[in-house]
Motif scaffolding. Sequence first.
Motif, mmCIF file in Angstrom:
data_model
loop_
_atom_site.group_PDB
_atom_site.id
_atom_site.type_symbol
_atom_site.label_atom_id
_atom_site.label_comp_id
_atom_site.label_asym_id
_atom_site.label_seq_id
_atom_site.Cartn_x
_atom_site.Cartn_y
_atom_site.Cartn_z
ATOM 1 N N GLY A 7 -38.838 -33.034 -4.899
ATOM 2 C CA GLY A 7 -38.250 -31.933 -4.366
ATOM 3 C C GLY A 7 -38.033 -32.015 -3.003
ATOM 4 O O GLY A 7 -37.812 -32.990 -1.994
ATOM 5 N N PRO A 8 -37.120 -30.638 -2.707
ATOM 6 C CA PRO A 8 -36.428 -30.574 -0.938
ATOM 7 C C PRO A 8 -37.075 -31.120 -0.237
ATOM 8 O O PRO A 8 -37.295 -31.265 0.982
ATOM 9 C CB PRO A 8 -35.949 -29.185 -1.490
ATOM 10 C CG PRO A 8 -35.809 -28.660 -1.963
ATOM 11 C CD PRO A 8 -36.931 -29.420 -3.652
ATOM 12 N N ARG A 9 -38.251 -30.192 -0.705
ATOM 13 C CA ARG A 9 -39.548 -30.661 0.726
ATOM 14 C C ARG A 9 -39.947 -31.738 1.460
ATOM 15 O O ARG A 9 -39.647 -32.460 2.268
ATOM 16 C CB ARG A 9 -40.669 -29.550 0.251
ATOM 17 C CG ARG A 9 -41.514 -29.433 1.597
ATOM 18 C CD ARG A 9 -43.360 -28.539 1.100
ATOM 19 N NE ARG A 9 -43.664 -28.520 2.832
ATOM 20 C CZ ARG A 9 -44.652 -29.258 3.618
ATOM 21 N NH1 ARG A 9 -44.572 -30.926 2.354
ATOM 22 N NH2 ARG A 9 -45.420 -29.135 4.611
ATOM 23 N N GLU A 10 -40.069 -32.134 -0.234
ATOM 24 C CA GLU A 10 -40.360 -33.594 0.278
ATOM 25 C C GLU A 10 -39.533 -34.718 0.326
ATOM 26 O O GLU A 10 -39.778 -35.464 1.661
ATOM 27 C CB GLU A 10 -41.043 -34.532 -1.163
ATOM 28 C CG GLU A 10 -41.877 -33.632 -1.694
ATOM 29 C CD GLU A 10 -42.264 -32.538 -2.414
ATOM 30 O OE1 GLU A 10 -40.899 -31.839 -2.559
ATOM 31 O OE2 GLU A 10 -43.565 -31.755 -2.001
ATOM 32 N N ARG A 11 -38.572 -34.496 0.088
ATOM 33 C CA ARG A 11 -36.501 -35.308 0.327
ATOM 34 C C ARG A 11 -36.473 -35.030 2.161
ATOM 35 O O ARG A 11 -36.320 -35.701 2.896
ATOM 36 C CB ARG A 11 -35.690 -34.521 0.549
ATOM 37 C CG ARG A 11 -35.263 -35.421 -1.994
ATOM 38 C CD ARG A 11 -34.080 -35.253 -2.439
ATOM 39 N NE ARG A 11 -33.590 -34.232 -1.991
ATOM 40 C CZ ARG A 11 -33.475 -33.426 -2.949
ATOM 41 N NH1 ARG A 11 -34.453 -32.931 -3.771
ATOM 42 N NH2 ARG A 11 -32.916 -31.940 -2.194
ATOM 43 N N LEU A 12 -36.777 -34.001 2.670
ATOM 44 C CA LEU A 12 -37.070 -33.334 4.065
ATOM 45 C C LEU A 12 -38.348 -34.112 5.114
ATOM 46 O O LEU A 12 -37.500 -34.622 6.450
ATOM 47 C CB LEU A 12 -37.054 -31.308 4.450
ATOM 48 C CG LEU A 12 -35.853 -30.894 3.680
ATOM 49 C CD1 LEU A 12 -36.325 -29.478 3.666
ATOM 50 C CD2 LEU A 12 -34.415 -31.231 4.459
ATOM 51 N N ILE A 13 -39.382 -34.547 4.669
ATOM 52 C CA ILE A 13 -39.729 -34.658 4.967
ATOM 53 C C ILE A 13 -39.596 -36.517 5.288
ATOM 54 O O ILE A 13 -40.005 -36.960 6.122
ATOM 55 C CB ILE A 13 -41.207 -34.567 4.399
ATOM 56 C CG1 ILE A 13 -41.622 -32.973 4.960
ATOM 57 C CG2 ILE A 13 -42.382 -35.679 5.383
ATOM 58 C CD1 ILE A 13 -43.254 -33.024 4.339
ATOM 59 N N SER A 14 -39.002 -37.154 3.800
ATOM 60 C CA SER A 14 -39.210 -38.352 3.743
ATOM 61 C C SER A 14 -38.413 -39.301 4.994
ATOM 62 O O SER A 14 -38.261 -39.568 5.650
ATOM 63 C CB SER A 14 -39.394 -39.478 2.092
ATOM 64 O OG SER A 14 -38.671 -38.629 1.811
ATOM 65 N N THR A 15 -37.119 -38.235 4.955
ATOM 66 C CA THR A 15 -35.592 -38.237 5.179
ATOM 67 C C THR A 15 -35.650 -38.176 7.059
ATOM 68 O O THR A 15 -35.552 -38.639 7.854
ATOM 69 C CB THR A 15 -34.971 -37.162 5.080
ATOM 70 O OG1 THR A 15 -34.453 -37.853 3.696
ATOM 71 C CG2 THR A 15 -33.319 -37.421 5.635
ATOM 72 N N ALA A 16 -36.791 -37.319 7.878
ATOM 73 C CA ALA A 16 -37.105 -37.153 8.985
ATOM 74 C C ALA A 16 -37.974 -37.749 9.025
ATOM 75 O O ALA A 16 -37.364 -38.705 10.992
ATOM 76 C CB ALA A 16 -37.786 -35.434 9.132
#
Length: 187
Positions: A7-16
């Motif tokens: 999901g977007p939260r996980e994608r944001l964290i992994s990308t960060a």
Amino acid sequence: MSAVRPGPRERLISTAIAMVQERGVHATGLSDLLRRSSAARNSIYQHFPGGKQELMVAATETAGAVVAARVDRLAETGDPAAVLRAMIAGWVAELEDSDFRAGCPIAAAALAGPDEPAITAAAADAFAGLRTRLDTTLRAAGQRDSARTASVVISAIEGALLQARAAKSVQPLRDLEAILPRLLSPA
């Protein structure tokens, strides 16, 4: 069967995490982060109402948890030197795979500076968790002064990573791999 896309939260964290490894906290811009994560702009504030700082804290905590889980799995061998060798092998692979662009995201968070106390506190907590796990592993193997040795091991790995990135060579990690196990003997 297709894999479920995070999901977007996980994608944001992994990308960060990936961007902080490459650029550091301050050079990780939200526009680039959104583009690389394929997340909508409102996703940041929906999942991280505190904005970039809250996202960076979550990324640091997640990176710390991932490394801690890896140390826990490696510690099952009961051999602290094997834990160290596996940690170094992981960093060697990461550095080579990224052409020496990817450093430690926890160290990068620690360098966020005094204007980012929540981010640096998350880094301090992540490092403390790693020291505790290594201390436990070392103590179980009969290591005297295991807490200090765990601290030295973390410091040595982080220093070797910095040198390796700067020199674009894994030699500092190989040097560490050759010398540090001597500290890990129980005597």
